[in-house]
Motif scaffolding. Structure first.
Motif, PDB file in Angstrom:
ATOM      1  N   HIS A  36      61.840  62.273  42.495  1.00 59.08           N
ATOM      2  CA  HIS A  36      61.367  63.655  42.479  1.00 59.08           C
ATOM      3  C   HIS A  36      62.512  64.533  42.019  1.00 59.08           C
ATOM      4  CE1 HIS A  36      59.852  67.580  43.816  1.00 59.08           C
ATOM      5  NE2 HIS A  36      58.661  67.030  43.765  1.00 59.08           N
ATOM      6  N   GLU A  37      62.219  65.486  41.158  1.00 56.21           N
ATOM      7  CA  GLU A  37      63.257  66.295  40.522  1.00 56.21           C
ATOM      8  C   GLU A  37      64.134  67.042  41.518  1.00 56.21           C
ATOM      9  OE1 GLU A  37      60.127  66.267  39.835  1.00 56.21           O
ATOM     10  OE2 GLU A  37      59.825  65.772  37.724  1.00 56.21           O
ATOM     11  N   ARG A  38      63.594  67.398  42.681  1.00 58.37           N
ATOM     12  CA  ARG A  38      64.334  68.225  43.631  1.00 58.37           C
ATOM     13  C   ARG A  38      64.930  67.421  44.792  1.00 58.37           C
ATOM     14  NH1 ARG A  38      62.836  73.193  41.642  1.00 58.37           N
ATOM     15  NH2 ARG A  38      60.743  73.246  40.768  1.00 58.37           N
ATOM     16  N   LEU A  39      64.811  66.104  44.726  1.00 62.19           N
ATOM     17  CA  LEU A  39      65.333  65.257  45.789  1.00 62.19           C
ATOM     18  C   LEU A  39      66.355  64.283  45.221  1.00 62.19           C
ATOM     19  CD1 LEU A  39      61.951  64.398  47.589  1.00 62.19           C
ATOM     20  CD2 LEU A  39      63.530  66.267  48.133  1.00 62.19           C
ATOM     21  N   SER A  40      67.166  63.723  46.108  1.00 59.65           N
ATOM     22  CA  SER A  40      68.146  62.736  45.668  1.00 59.65           C
ATOM     23  C   SER A  40      67.435  61.487  45.152  1.00 59.65           C
ATOM     24  CB  SER A  40      69.073  62.372  46.833  1.00 59.65           C
ATOM     25  OG  SER A  40      68.330  61.812  47.903  1.00 59.65           O
ATOM     26  N   ILE A  41      68.151  60.695  44.384  1.00 60.29           N
ATOM     27  CA  ILE A  41      67.569  59.503  43.767  1.00 60.29           C
ATOM     28  C   ILE A  41      67.587  58.341  44.757  1.00 60.29           C
ATOM     29  CG2 ILE A  41      67.848  57.802  41.936  1.00 60.29           C
ATOM     30  CD1 ILE A  41      69.010  60.083  40.213  1.00 60.29           C
ATOM     31  N   ALA A  42      66.434  57.717  44.939  1.00 61.94           N
ATOM     32  CA  ALA A  42      66.343  56.573  45.847  1.00 61.94           C
ATOM     33  C   ALA A  42      66.271  55.256  45.074  1.00 61.94           C
ATOM     34  CB  ALA A  42      65.118  56.710  46.757  1.00 61.94           C
ATOM     35  N   GLY A  43      65.511  55.239  43.993  1.00 60.44           N
ATOM     36  CA  GLY A  43      65.414  54.044  43.162  1.00 60.44           C
ATOM     37  C   GLY A  43      64.757  52.866  43.835  1.00 60.44           C
ATOM     38  N   ASN A  44      63.757  53.151  44.691  1.00 59.49           N
ATOM     39  CA  ASN A  44      63.180  52.034  45.448  1.00 59.49           C
ATOM     40  C   ASN A  44      61.738  51.682  45.102  1.00 59.49           C
ATOM     41  OD1 ASN A  44      62.010  54.260  46.620  1.00 59.49           O
ATOM     42  ND2 ASN A  44      62.999  54.026  48.612  1.00 59.49           N
ATOM     43  N   CYS A  45      61.058  52.429  44.246  1.00 59.33           N
ATOM     44  CA  CYS A  45      59.680  52.046  43.938  1.00 59.33           C
ATOM     45  C   CYS A  45      59.607  51.158  42.692  1.00 59.33           C
ATOM     46  CB  CYS A  45      58.784  53.272  43.773  1.00 59.33           C
ATOM     47  SG  CYS A  45      58.942  54.139  42.192  1.00 59.33           S
ATOM     48  N   ARG A  46      60.602  51.288  41.804  1.00 53.89           N
ATOM     49  CA  ARG A  46      60.729  50.472  40.589  1.00 53.89           C
ATOM     50  C   ARG A  46      59.601  50.688  39.587  1.00 53.89           C
ATOM     51  NH1 ARG A  46      65.711  49.955  41.631  1.00 53.89           N
ATOM     52  NH2 ARG A  46      65.986  48.335  40.044  1.00 53.89           N
ATOM     53  N   MET A  47      58.870  51.769  39.721  1.00 55.47           N
ATOM     54  CA  MET A  47      57.755  52.003  38.806  1.00 55.47           C
ATOM     55  C   MET A  47      58.239  52.560  37.464  1.00 55.47           C
ATOM     56  SD  MET A  47      54.539  51.492  38.819  1.00 55.47           S
ATOM     57  CE  MET A  47      53.477  51.643  37.416  1.00 55.47           C
ATOM     58  N   CYS A  48      59.455  53.112  37.440  1.00 52.41           N
ATOM     59  CA  CYS A  48      59.928  53.803  36.233  1.00 52.41           C
ATOM     60  C   CYS A  48      60.704  52.870  35.316  1.00 52.41           C
ATOM     61  CB  CYS A  48      60.792  55.001  36.621  1.00 52.41           C
ATOM     62  SG  CYS A  48      62.299  54.548  37.521  1.00 52.41           S
ATOM     63  N   LEU A  49      60.381  51.601  35.343  1.00 50.28           N
ATOM     64  CA  LEU A  49      61.119  50.617  34.556  1.00 50.28           C
ATOM     65  C   LEU A  49      60.999  50.876  33.051  1.00 50.28           C
ATOM     66  CD1 LEU A  49      60.128  47.390  36.522  1.00 50.28           C
ATOM     67  CD2 LEU A  49      62.315  48.606  36.626  1.00 50.28           C
ATOM     68  N   VAL A  50      62.138  50.734  32.365  1.00 49.29           N
ATOM     69  CA  VAL A  50      62.177  50.816  30.906  1.00 49.29           C
ATOM     70  C   VAL A  50      63.128  49.726  30.403  1.00 49.29           C
ATOM     71  CG1 VAL A  50      61.699  53.299  30.800  1.00 49.29           C
ATOM     72  CG2 VAL A  50      64.073  52.505  30.945  1.00 49.29           C
ATOM     73  N   GLU A  51      63.112  49.486  29.098  1.00 46.89           N
ATOM     74  CA  GLU A  51      64.004  48.505  28.485  1.00 46.89           C
ATOM     75  C   GLU A  51      65.149  49.257  27.820  1.00 46.89           C
ATOM     76  OE1 GLU A  51      63.721  44.855  25.202  1.00 46.89           O
ATOM     77  OE2 GLU A  51      61.909  45.871  25.929  1.00 46.89           O
ATOM     78  N   VAL A  52      66.384  48.898  28.150  1.00 49.61           N
ATOM     79  CA  VAL A  52      67.549  49.628  27.656  1.00 49.61           C
ATOM     80  C   VAL A  52      68.536  48.651  27.023  1.00 49.61           C
ATOM     81  CG1 VAL A  52      69.452  51.182  28.242  1.00 49.61           C
ATOM     82  CG2 VAL A  52      67.290  51.346  29.487  1.00 49.61           C
ATOM     83  N   ALA A  53      69.023  49.016  25.844  1.00 45.92           N
ATOM     84  CA  ALA A  53      70.077  48.241  25.181  1.00 45.92           C
ATOM     85  C   ALA A  53      71.203  49.211  24.798  1.00 45.92           C
ATOM     86  CB  ALA A  53      69.519  47.541  23.948  1.00 45.92           C
ATOM     87  N   PRO A  54      72.465  48.839  24.911  1.00 44.58           N
ATOM     88  CA  PRO A  54      72.928  47.553  25.454  1.00 44.58           C
ATOM     89  C   PRO A  54      72.704  47.482  26.963  1.00 44.58           C
ATOM     90  CG  PRO A  54      74.770  49.019  25.051  1.00 44.58           C
ATOM     91  CD  PRO A  54      73.569  49.721  24.494  1.00 44.58           C
ATOM     92  N   GLY A  55      72.516  46.270  27.436  1.00 44.06           N
ATOM     93  CA  GLY A  55      72.265  46.062  28.845  1.00 44.06           C
ATOM     94  C   GLY A  55      71.661  44.704  29.077  1.00 44.06           C
ATOM     95  N   PRO A  56      71.433  44.359  30.320  1.00 43.16           N
ATOM     96  CA  PRO A  56      70.847  43.043  30.619  1.00 43.16           C
ATOM     97  C   PRO A  56      69.437  42.944  30.047  1.00 43.16           C
ATOM     98  CG  PRO A  56      70.909  44.425  32.582  1.00 43.16           C
ATOM     99  CD  PRO A  56      71.698  45.138  31.550  1.00 43.16           C
ATOM    100  N   PRO A  57      69.008  41.739  29.676  1.00 41.58           N
ATOM    101  CA  PRO A  57      67.673  41.564  29.050  1.00 41.58           C
ATOM    102  C   PRO A  57      66.550  41.586  30.085  1.00 41.58           C
ATOM    103  CG  PRO A  57      68.768  39.455  29.256  1.00 41.58           C
ATOM    104  CD  PRO A  57      69.756  40.473  29.734  1.00 41.58           C
ATOM    105  N   LYS A  58      66.458  42.682  30.785  1.00 40.44           N
ATOM    106  CA  LYS A  58      65.417  42.837  31.800  1.00 40.44           C
ATOM    107  C   LYS A  58      65.118  44.322  31.954  1.00 40.44           C
ATOM    108  CE  LYS A  58      68.606  43.128  35.724  1.00 40.44           C
ATOM    109  NZ  LYS A  58      68.979  42.596  37.049  1.00 40.44           N
ATOM    110  N   PRO A  59      63.959  44.685  32.505  1.00 36.20           N
ATOM    111  CA  PRO A  59      63.643  46.104  32.716  1.00 36.20           C
ATOM    112  C   PRO A  59      64.608  46.719  33.735  1.00 36.20           C
ATOM    113  CG  PRO A  59      61.686  44.730  32.935  1.00 36.20           C
ATOM    114  CD  PRO A  59      62.852  43.801  32.926  1.00 36.20           C
ATOM    115  N   GLN A  60      64.905  48.009  33.546  1.00 39.33           N
ATOM    116  CA  GLN A  60      65.805  48.709  34.457  1.00 39.33           C
ATOM    117  C   GLN A  60      65.141  49.985  34.953  1.00 39.33           C
ATOM    118  OE1 GLN A  60      70.101  48.661  33.525  1.00 39.33           O
ATOM    119  NE2 GLN A  60      69.507  47.938  31.491  1.00 39.33           N
ATOM    120  N   ALA A  61      65.500  50.359  36.182  1.00 41.58           N
ATOM    121  CA  ALA A  61      64.941  51.580  36.781  1.00 41.58           C
ATOM    122  C   ALA A  61      65.564  52.797  36.110  1.00 41.58           C
ATOM    123  CB  ALA A  61      65.199  51.594  38.284  1.00 41.58           C
ATOM    124  N   SER A  62      64.779  53.550  35.379  1.00 43.79           N
ATOM    125  CA  SER A  62      65.318  54.654  34.583  1.00 43.79           C
ATOM    126  C   SER A  62      65.784  55.825  35.440  1.00 43.79           C
ATOM    127  CB  SER A  62      64.262  55.131  33.580  1.00 43.79           C
ATOM    128  OG  SER A  62      63.092  55.578  34.248  1.00 43.79           O
TER     129      SER A  62
END
Length: 666
Positions: A36-62
């Motif tokens: 949520h834009e007004r709250l600190s980042i928790a990173g625990n639902c994992r729904m916001c996964l995207v593919e990022v390079a360079p980086g590991p060959p797996k989805p990452q929490a954006s």
């Protein structure tokens, strides 16, 4: 500013932005539950996964991944699609099929995202887990079996509301969200967790099973429960207001609203005045409009005093002022009599959004948490993010952040303690906030102005002198001249033959024992009980109105529903009465009235922040007395609408009076 590539499009993003924010800047929609834009980042639902390079060959929490130079981000690759489907499948393992009976149905993030990003079928046939319901008080209803542990409610309670009363117990599948010892949440902002909850785990208890969102008519409006001017949306069905929810306004309330703003609306259908009354033989008797007007005409002498209550719109005050034809106007119904020769000297000059940038703040006789809950959240943000120091003069109370209390002697304004003086001397954006608890004492206003001058609180690009009002009608009334020299006692001493009371329920009516009292309002509260004639008016949801908040921001709300019975919009009552009295008002419509009001007070004709300039009145600067208490004794029962609300009375009983309510066994 780093450059990143999102789905083939190169963009620049601000330093410190996350990959999720970079994707949104590129116009891509990223699903999320915990972020949520007004709250600190928790990173625990994992729904916001995207593919990022360079980086590991797996989805990452954006949401938790910083955007950096040269990143290539893919938001719709087969890997991302498969990963999101898997996350959604996991989230739905234990989520019950409650949609037909869930109040979140129709405006549920889980529904929307399961359709957009889910597989459409589940491969799991194990039994779903069940979680016992948790008690969080009169405002929040819990169905915790639906909870997906996004922790938004926990972060809101700690970071915005400033109370650590919601948390998690257990681990893994056994994790549960609960209030401390399953007691009622004491925050006056607790209702916001309902909006934050992306599923139906936390819903509105007063609104339970009332309506579906597609049944409701949605009307933009302005809240009148305090002087913040919270931007709200009135949701109604037919002639009934079913709920009030906040609208986003970065300058005023961000996207929050107090519990009083949200849930006092059930008071709009109880205790209403729906017909005129005339006192006959010592008793109030129902009458027609013609009979009520005739009773007023019989006592009319050509002028009258007008006392405005706390929730009156500017149009009503202007119409009453023109009809009354006198200088006997007053809006400070409880007896305050501070100087109003300069509006800038009674304004919240730092602005609501600006106060969160202050680094040293002195509170003088102000219980900000109860008087302006959403200003309190801004001060807390200043403490949390800028490490601002807060000092206070007045009785010790819990403001949800660290405060250094300097006692309750107002002499501290003249001879400030060394710790305060040292902090102010090195401050870049120092501020003082003077509340109603201090303004009732002689010499305080002048002493506060002298204090501001001594410590250079008003400087280039910054005005740190603030007066905190807690009545929605106060600044608008002051702009319209509703401030009699010497206050309401001096006005009453003139013994006006007739006095109009515009929703003024907290007046000492003994002062007007010799006056013919006409009450124009919407609830049968204290004012109606003392009136000689009652003219039923419209509540704030039943008329279009202009309101000025504590920082001088002119805002307009629209009419959502019609008033009950024979009640009419207040300005139209004065327009009709003027014809009977032989002094017809020069407007026949709301637009004509607003044009006349803007001609008299040009600032009221334009929405936005009024510019009062900065003028320091010369006032005595010798404060007398000590602050004994604060004006608001019970946050939940401050006006006639709240006192008619069953929800607010329950909140008062439980959260203020400490009454314990036995809950039925599950």
């Amino acid at each position: 500013m780093p450059k990143v590539t999102v789905d083939g499009t190169e963009i620049e993003v601000p330093a410190g932005a996350t990959v999720l924010q970079a994707c949104e800047l590129a116009g891509k929609e990223i699903p999320r539950f915990c972020y949520h834009e007004r709250l600190s980042i928790a990173g625990n639902c994992r729904m916001c996964l995207v593919e990022v390079a360079p980086g590991p060959p797996k989805p990452q929490a954006s949401c938790a991944l910083p955007a950096s130079e040269g990143q290539i981000i893919k938001t719709n690759s087969p890997m991302v699609k498969k990963a999101r489907e898997g996350v959604m499948e996991f989230l739905l393992i234990n989520h019950p099929l409650d949609c037909p009976i869930c109040d979140q149905g129709g405006e549920c993030d889980l529904q929307d995202q399961s359709v957009a990003y889910g597989r459409g079928a589940s491969r799991y046939d194990e039994n779903k887990r069940a979680v016992t319901e948790k008690y969080m008080g009169p405002i929040v209803k819990t169905v915790m079996t639906r909870c997906i542990q996004c922790t938004r409610c926990i972060r809101f309670a700690e970071e915005v509301a400033g109370i650590e009363e919601i948390g998690a117990i257990g681990r893994g599948e056994g994790m549960q969200i609960t209030s401390y010892l399953e007691k009622a949440v004491t925050s006056e902002l607790s209702g916001n967790v309902v909006d934050l909850c992306p599923v139906g785990a936390l819903t509105s208890k007063p609104y339970a099973f009332e309506a579906r969102p597609w049944e409701l008519t949605k009307t933009p409006s302005i809240d009148v429960m305090d002087a913040v001017g919270t931007n709200i949306r009135i949701d109604s069905r037919g002639r009934a207001v079913l709920r009030a929810v906040p609208r986003i306004s970065e300058e005023v309330n961000e996207e929050w609203a107090s519990d009083k703003t949200r849930h006092a609306v059930d008071g709009l259908i109880h205790g209403r005045l729906d017909k005129p009354y005339v006192r006959t033989g010592g008793k109030l008797v129902a009458a027609s409009w013609n009979e009520a007007f005739a009773a007023i005409k019989a006592q009319w002498s050509g002028e009258a005093a007008v006392i405005a209550g706390d929730m009156v719109d500017c149009e009503t005050m202007f119409a009453a002022r023109v009809l009354a034809g006198s200088a006997m106007l007053e809006g400070r119904q409880t007896g305050l009599a501070y100087d109003t020769s300069s509006l800038s000297a009674v304004n919240f000059n730092s602005t609501i959004a600006g106060i969160e940038t202050a680094d040293v703040i002195l509170l003088v006789g102000s219980d900000v948490r109860r008087e302006a809950a959403l200003v309190n959240t801004r001060i807390q943000k200043a403490v949390r993010k800028r490490r601002a120091k807060v000092f206070a003069i007045g009785p010790v109370t819990d403001l949800t952040y660290k405060v250094e209390w300097l006692g309750d002697d107002l002499g501290a304004l003249v001879k400030p303690p060394k710790v305060l003086a040292d902090a102010l001397k090195s401050a870049e954006r120092p501020a003082i906030i003077v509340g109603g608890g201090a303004l009732r004492y002689e010499g305080v206003h002048g002493a506060a102005l002298a204090f501001a001058k001594k410590f250079n609180l008003v400087r280039e690009g910054w005005n740190g002198f603030n007066v905190l009002h807690f009545a929605a009608a106060r600044m608008g009334g002051l702009m319209l001249g509703y401030a009699h020299d010497g206050g309401i006692k001096a006005l009453a001493a003139k013994s006006p033959k007739m006095a109009f009371f515009l929703g003024a329920d907290d007046v000492d009516y003994a002062l007007f024992a010799g006056s013919f009292k006409v009450y124009v309002g919407h609830h049968g509260d204290k004012g109606a009980a003392n009136a000689d004639v009652i003219l039923p008016g419209a509540a704030y949801t039943e008329k279009s109105g202009t309101y000025v908040n504590l920082e001088g921001r002119i805002q307009r709300g629209a009419k959502a529903v019609f008033p009950p019975g024979d009640a009419r919009e207040d300005w139209s009552i004065f327009r009709a009465l003027s014809e009977v009295l032989g002094a017809k008002l020069p407007f026949d419509s709301l637009d004509q009235l607003r044009s006349a009001m803007a001609a008299a007070v040009p600032a009221l004709g334009v929405e936005g922040l009024a510019d009062y300039g900065w003028v320091e009145p010369k006032l005595p600067a010798k404060p007398v007395g000590t602050i004994a208490d604060y004006p608001i004794k019970d946050f939940y029962l401050t006006n006639s609408i709240c006192r008619a609300s069953a929800t607010m009375r329950r909140c008062s009983d439980e959260l203020v009076q400490g009454v314990e309510f036995a809950e039925a066994a599950e």
